[in-house]
Design an enzyme around this catalytic site. Structure first.
Site, PDB file in Angstrom:
ATOM      1  N   ASP A  30       0.847  -1.190   0.000  1.00  0.00           N
ATOM      2  CA  ASP A  30       0.000   0.000   0.000  1.00  0.00           C
ATOM      3  C   ASP A  30       0.888   1.247   0.000  1.00  0.00           C
ATOM      4  O   ASP A  30       1.887   1.320   0.713  1.00  0.00           O
ATOM      5  CB  ASP A  30      -0.916  -0.004   1.228  1.00  0.00           C
ATOM      6  CG  ASP A  30      -2.059   0.976   1.087  1.00  0.00           C
ATOM      7  OD1 ASP A  30      -3.221   0.538   0.985  1.00  0.00           O
ATOM      8  OD2 ASP A  30      -1.796   2.209   1.065  1.00  0.00           O
ATOM      9  N   HIS A  46     -11.124  -6.276 -13.431  1.00  0.00           N
ATOM     10  CA  HIS A  46     -11.752  -5.127 -12.773  1.00  0.00           C
ATOM     11  C   HIS A  46     -13.105  -5.518 -12.192  1.00  0.00           C
ATOM     12  O   HIS A  46     -14.111  -5.562 -12.904  1.00  0.00           O
ATOM     13  CB  HIS A  46     -11.913  -3.954 -13.743  1.00  0.00           C
ATOM     14  CG  HIS A  46     -12.461  -2.733 -13.065  1.00  0.00           C
ATOM     15  ND1 HIS A  46     -11.678  -1.877 -12.324  1.00  0.00           N
ATOM     16  CD2 HIS A  46     -13.728  -2.266 -12.964  1.00  0.00           C
ATOM     17  CE1 HIS A  46     -12.426  -0.924 -11.811  1.00  0.00           C
ATOM     18  NE2 HIS A  46     -13.687  -1.138 -12.195  1.00  0.00           N
ATOM     19  N   HIS A  97     -11.931  -0.749  -7.195  1.00  0.00           N
ATOM     20  CA  HIS A  97     -11.439  -2.020  -7.741  1.00  0.00           C
ATOM     21  C   HIS A  97     -11.234  -2.893  -6.507  1.00  0.00           C
ATOM     22  O   HIS A  97     -10.435  -2.522  -5.628  1.00  0.00           O
ATOM     23  CB  HIS A  97     -10.134  -1.799  -8.526  1.00  0.00           C
ATOM     24  CG  HIS A  97      -9.547  -3.037  -9.148  1.00  0.00           C
ATOM     25  ND1 HIS A  97      -9.154  -3.103 -10.482  1.00  0.00           N
ATOM     26  CD2 HIS A  97      -9.252  -4.254  -8.621  1.00  0.00           C
ATOM     27  CE1 HIS A  97      -8.658  -4.302 -10.750  1.00  0.00           C
ATOM     28  NE2 HIS A  97      -8.705  -5.026  -9.626  1.00  0.00           N
ATOM     29  N   HIS A  99     -10.302  -4.815  -3.439  1.00  0.00           N
ATOM     30  CA  HIS A  99      -8.973  -5.030  -2.867  1.00  0.00           C
ATOM     31  C   HIS A  99      -9.096  -5.460  -1.420  1.00  0.00           C
ATOM     32  O   HIS A  99      -9.960  -4.988  -0.687  1.00  0.00           O
ATOM     33  CB  HIS A  99      -8.103  -3.768  -2.983  1.00  0.00           C
ATOM     34  CG  HIS A  99      -8.757  -2.520  -2.499  1.00  0.00           C
ATOM     35  ND1 HIS A  99      -9.697  -1.822  -3.229  1.00  0.00           N
ATOM     36  CD2 HIS A  99      -8.616  -1.842  -1.331  1.00  0.00           C
ATOM     37  CE1 HIS A  99     -10.092  -0.766  -2.548  1.00  0.00           C
ATOM     38  NE2 HIS A  99      -9.464  -0.754  -1.382  1.00  0.00           N
TER      39      HIS A  99
HETATM   40  P1  5GP Z   1      -9.700   1.801   0.390  1.00  0.00           P
HETATM   41  O1  5GP Z   1      -9.736   3.112   1.115  1.00  0.00           O
HETATM   42  O2  5GP Z   1     -10.367   1.900  -0.967  1.00  0.00           O
HETATM   43  O3  5GP Z   1     -10.191   0.632   1.193  1.00  0.00           O
HETATM   44  O4  5GP Z   1      -8.176   1.483   0.129  1.00  0.00           O
HETATM   45  C1  5GP Z   1      -7.477   1.974  -0.962  1.00  0.00           C
HETATM   46  C2  5GP Z   1      -6.029   1.828  -0.618  1.00  0.00           C
HETATM   47  O5  5GP Z   1      -5.274   1.966  -1.809  1.00  0.00           O
HETATM   48  C3  5GP Z   1      -5.502   2.885   0.352  1.00  0.00           C
HETATM   49  O6  5GP Z   1      -4.949   2.247   1.486  1.00  0.00           O
HETATM   50  C4  5GP Z   1      -4.473   3.647  -0.448  1.00  0.00           C
HETATM   51  O7  5GP Z   1      -3.353   4.039   0.318  1.00  0.00           O
HETATM   52  C5  5GP Z   1      -4.102   2.668  -1.540  1.00  0.00           C
HETATM   53  N1  5GP Z   1      -3.718   3.258  -2.795  1.00  0.00           N
HETATM   54  C6  5GP Z   1      -4.390   4.212  -3.493  1.00  0.00           C
HETATM   55  N2  5GP Z   1      -3.759   4.495  -4.638  1.00  0.00           N
HETATM   56  C7  5GP Z   1      -2.661   3.699  -4.666  1.00  0.00           C
HETATM   57  C8  5GP Z   1      -1.608   3.544  -5.606  1.00  0.00           C
HETATM   58  O8  5GP Z   1      -1.546   4.183  -6.653  1.00  0.00           O
HETATM   59  N3  5GP Z   1      -0.641   2.632  -5.310  1.00  0.00           N
HETATM   60  C9  5GP Z   1      -0.674   1.895  -4.162  1.00  0.00           C
HETATM   61  N4  5GP Z   1       0.326   1.013  -3.952  1.00  0.00           N
HETATM   62  N5  5GP Z   1      -1.661   2.011  -3.248  1.00  0.00           N
HETATM   63  C10 5GP Z   1      -2.636   2.910  -3.500  1.00  0.00           C
HETATM   64 ZN    ZN Z   2      -9.657  -1.762 -11.973  1.00  0.00          ZN
END
Ligand code: 5GP
Ligand code: ZN
Length: 113
Positions: A30, A46, A97, A99
């Site tokens: 992350d 996706h 997407h 995760h």
């Molecule tokens: P969410 O908030 O959607 O559950 O988690 C998204 C996660 O993706 C966050 O922890 C954020 O730091 C991570 N993230 C967002 N953009 C990127 C990116 O471009 N590269 C990486 N490695 N992590 C990302």
């Molecule tokens: Zn995607």
């Protein structure tokens, strides 16, 4: 999805520190870690969120959990780790997407925020 950052990481078009990859899933660090060990495990396809899982793609969730188990074993995370999937804006999903967050390396509070 050309505009999706996780699709671009999955295709190798955007940089990421990859920790695991196979035909269907990718795991990478992350960019904004919330614990000493924080990776994301994603399907290459996706799938926007849990709400888009169906009989045609649900198998990938089992593959993701198997990868999480193998990563946890190889990184010696057996003392404790947490898997989090945020779904929807109220839960804080910021990338549409699917995760799976794998967090470890510190005591993780409960209930989560
Ligand atoms: P969410 O908030 O959607 O559950 O988690 C998204 C996660 O993706 C966050 O922890 C954020 O730091 C991570 N993230 C967002 N953009 C990127 C990116 O471009 N590269 C990486 N490695 N992590 C990302
Ligand atoms: Zn995607």
């Amino acid at each position: 999805m050309s505009g999706c950052v996780f699709c671009r990481i999955a295709r190798g078009e955007a940089p990421a520190s990859i920790v695991y990859k196979d035909e269907e899933i990718v795991a990478f660090e992350d960019i904004n870690p919330q614990a000493p060990y924080h990776i994301l495990v994603i399907p290459k396809d996706h799938i926007p969120s849990i709400m888009d899982l169906s009989s045609g793609n649900i198998y990938v969730v089992g593959k993701i959990y198997n990868a999480i188990k193998e990563i946890a074993r190889s990184k010696n995370l057996e003392k404790g780790f947490r898997v989090v999937v945020n779904c929807g804006p109220l839960a804080g999903q910021s990338v549409n997407h699917l995760h799976f967050h794998l967090l470890s390396g510190r005591r993780l509070g409960w209930p989560p925020g």
